[in-house]
Design a protein around this motif. Structure first.
Motif, PDB file in Angstrom:
ATOM      1  N   ARG A 159      -3.210   0.040   7.661  1.00  0.00           N
ATOM      2  CA  ARG A 159      -1.796  -0.353   7.667  1.00  0.00           C
ATOM      3  C   ARG A 159      -1.588  -1.621   8.497  1.00  0.00           C
TER       4      ARG A 159
ATOM      5  N   ILE B 122      -2.701  -4.610   6.206  1.00  0.00           N
ATOM      6  CA  ILE B 122      -1.761  -5.050   5.165  1.00  0.00           C
ATOM      7  C   ILE B 122      -0.464  -5.584   5.766  1.00  0.00           C
ATOM      8  N   GLY B 123      -0.304  -5.437   7.087  1.00  0.00           N
ATOM      9  CA  GLY B 123       0.903  -5.986   7.718  1.00  0.00           C
ATOM     10  C   GLY B 123       2.031  -4.994   7.889  1.00  0.00           C
ATOM     11  N   ALA B 124       1.742  -3.695   7.670  1.00  0.00           N
ATOM     12  CA  ALA B 124       2.792  -2.695   7.834  1.00  0.00           C
ATOM     13  C   ALA B 124       2.979  -2.319   9.303  1.00  0.00           C
TER      14      ALA B 124
ATOM     15  N   LEU C  14      -3.220  -8.652  -2.828  1.00  0.00           N
ATOM     16  CA  LEU C  14      -3.848  -7.392  -2.455  1.00  0.00           C
ATOM     17  C   LEU C  14      -3.154  -6.218  -3.131  1.00  0.00           C
TER      18      LEU C  14
ATOM     19  N   TYR D  56      -2.679  -2.082  -2.849  1.00  0.00           N
ATOM     20  CA  TYR D  56      -2.793  -1.070  -1.809  1.00  0.00           C
ATOM     21  C   TYR D  56      -2.435   0.293  -2.381  1.00  0.00           C
TER      22      TYR D  56
ATOM     23  N   PRO E 295      -1.637   3.832  -0.814  1.00  0.00           N
ATOM     24  CA  PRO E 295      -1.447   4.513   0.460  1.00  0.00           C
ATOM     25  C   PRO E 295      -1.940   5.953   0.403  1.00  0.00           C
TER      26      PRO E 295
ATOM     27  N   LEU F 135       1.088   9.661  -0.447  1.00  0.00           N
ATOM     28  CA  LEU F 135       2.479   9.367  -0.767  1.00  0.00           C
ATOM     29  C   LEU F 135       2.987  10.382  -1.791  1.00  0.00           C
TER      30      LEU F 135
ATOM     31  N   LEU G  41       8.295  -2.845  -9.378  1.00  0.00           N
ATOM     32  CA  LEU G  41       8.759  -3.068  -8.009  1.00  0.00           C
ATOM     33  C   LEU G  41       7.648  -3.729  -7.196  1.00  0.00           C
TER      34      LEU G  41
ATOM     35  N   LEU H  54      -0.504   4.965  -8.844  1.00  0.00           N
ATOM     36  CA  LEU H  54      -0.579   4.094  -7.666  1.00  0.00           C
ATOM     37  C   LEU H  54      -1.685   3.058  -7.834  1.00  0.00           C
TER      38      LEU H  54
ATOM     39  N   ARG I 226      -0.524   0.369 -10.190  1.00  0.00           N
ATOM     40  CA  ARG I 226       0.369  -0.579  -9.533  1.00  0.00           C
ATOM     41  C   ARG I 226      -0.422  -1.554  -8.655  1.00  0.00           C
TER      42      ARG I 226
END
Lengths: 266, 247
Positions: free
Chosen positions: B48, B51-53, B69, B71, B73, B76, B92, B130, B133
């Motif tokens: 996390r 990825i910059g979260a 990138l 991702y 998770p 979820l 999205l 996921l 996406r």
């Protein structure tokens, strides 16, 4: 036409319902019901302060609602249990507002009007605030719509896509403060959260996409606004609560219908 | 910089607890890196942060400019309060063409799911969506956080086969966290053994022999090791050649 108080009341109710819809869906999706309560209860304090300082009520409610929203967000961000912070904030804001308004000298503050709304006394100026504020909410949420949806589903997915979830949270808090200030005159501080949640909840069983649910929430809101005003007029009941009652009935019908069709919530 | 994503001296706190301490990390194009470690060792936190979260408390993370990138998770779930079809979800936060949608769904083995509600999907279907996406913008790196949690054994196996096939075809780097050590190690160029800090890292075989690794994973390692060795040779026979030298 705007000189007729009933026309103004209808326009105010419809405007508030339309302003509430785009935020209401997010309140439901992000489980912010109690957050909406805390923020809208703070409106009473905003009214008292605005009258004490002789600034417009709209500005007073907007600022205090913003302060409470950000204060709560900050505390929960520091690891306090959200449920507890909101419980404290919602009731503290309401109590402080009631105390502050009692301290105001003179009969200037009709408390009941702000607690339950006073839609039949809506002025042209109020109408401008309601539709202007509503347009601002729609523009704000429309602009951030895609990013808001993704941050709501998963902050991590949002971050990986270059969306900043914290910024989207600020967007929603701004919109919430605007809606509180806009809807105060229509349904009153105690029932603003209902105007947010119930139409969105009623739209849920009938929708397949977020956009569908938004359209549904707006429609239910308008139906509730018109039906509630009609009921208030016919049965001489208070307008704000009547609007919420019609919305609740719509929710009941929709939930039942969704259940019969096959219950997407199961 | 040479790596797609690099971290230097990465330190991260949750409250007062230091979850990551002085982690250096880098992943090269087309490299496959697996992060292993016990529960609470900071594996998800590392991803996390990459990825910059999450903001590092100290140190820094550098991503290649305009890095694409994908991702996936960990764990979820969507609760169904928001109506959301699979096709809408893929749009999205950026709108994509219907053709791209069905292409990535096919690639992820979820071709027939476009019109389904996200909340109605099974665990395996959800993971595939996921993954679809994550594949949307032709990623240079796929980051997968225990992507097979909640899948049964055949489901896990087929999910990893899918990932391997995708990587072979798209040539993207893969960074994943996993518990299924023997499965992922066989397919990795490099393994990072994490426990708040980097205990050891390197070629899977080297890591599996390392004392730090054995200390972390205890006696159970013997069985996993045997299995891993078997799968390693197996994979080696088919490997088209090293894409990257982890050094």
């Amino acid at each position: 036409m705007l000189d007729d108080f009933l026309v103004r009341a209808v326009l105010a109710a419809v405007g508030a319902a339309l302003a509430a819809a785009p935020l209401g869906v997010f309140v439901v999706w992000r489980r912010m019901a109690y957050f909406g309560d805390a923020t809208s209860h703070a409106a009473i304090l905003g009214v008292a302060l605005a009258l004490a300082l002789s600034v417009p009520v709209f500005a007073g409610t907007l600022v205090v609602a913003l302060l409470v929203a950000f204060g709560v967000a900050r505390l929960t961000g520091r690891g306090y249990a959200a449920d507890m912070v909101l419980g404290v904030a919602a009731h503290a804001a309401l109590a402080t507002g009631l105390v502050a308004s009692s301290l105001l000298s003179g009969p200037r503050l009709n408390l009941e009007a702000y607690l339950f709304g006073d839609i039949l006394a809506v002025s042209k100026m109020d109408l401008a605030v309601i539709w202007g504020g509503g347009a601002a909410v729609a523009a704000l949420i429309g602009w951030r719509w895609q990013a808001l949806l993704l941050s709501t589903l998963s902050p991590d997915l949002a971050a990986a896509s270059g969306v900043k979830p914290e910024r989207e949270r600020v967007t929603l808090m701004l919109a919430l403060a605007l809606v509180v200030a806009v809807a105060l005159k229509v349904v009153g501080a105690l029932l603003i959260a209902a105007l947010l949640i119930i139409p969105a909840a009623a739209a849920r069983p009938l929708s397949r996409t977020p956009e569908g649910m938004l359209a549904g929430a707006a429609s239910v809101g308008v139906i509730a606004a018109l039906g509630g005003l009609w009921a208030a007029w016919s049965f001489d009941t208070p307008a704000g609560p009547s609007i919420v009652c019609v919305a609740a009935v719509t929710f009941g019908i929709s939930a039942l219908g969704g259940h019969l069709v096959g219950g997407r919530n199961g | 910089m040479s790596g797609l994503i690099e971290a230097q001296g990465l330190t991260l706190r949750h409250g007062t607890r230091e979850v990551l301490r002085d982690v250096d990390f880098s992943i090269a194009p087309a490299e496959i890196v697996t992060v292993v470690g016990p529960n609470g060792s900071g594996k998800s936190t590392l991803l996390r942060a990459l990825i910059g979260a999450l903001k590092p408390s100290r140190g820094k993370v550098t991503r290649q400019p305009a890095l694409r990138l994908g991702y996936v998770p960990q764990g979820l779930r969507l609760d169904g309060s928001m109506p959301m079809t699979v096709a809408r979800f893929l749009n999205l936060p950026k709108r994509v063409s219907a053709a791209d949608c069905s292409k990535v769904l096919d690639e992820a083995g979820a071709g027939d799911l476009a019109d389904r509600q996200m909340s109605d999907l099974s665990g395996g279907q959800f993971q595939r969506v996921l993954l679809a996406r994550a594949l949307l913008n032709d990623p240079q790196i796929l980051i997968l956080d225990e992507p097979t949690t909640g899948l049964d054994q055949p489901g896990q196996a087929s999910f990893y086969r899918q990932i391997e096939a995708l990587r072979d075809r798209m040539g993207c780097a893969v960074l994943m966290v996993s518990h299924e050590l023997h499965v992922v190690m066989s397919a990795s160029d490099r393994v990072i053994c994490l426990n708040g800090h980097v205990c050891c890292e390197g070629h899977p075989e080297v890591v599996a022999q390392a004392e730090e690794y054995r200390a972390l994973f205890g006696t159970g390692t013997q069985g996993a090791l045997a299995l891993y060795r078997h799968e390693h040779t197996h994979r080696h026979d088919h490997a088209p050649g090293e894409t990257c030298d982890a050094g």
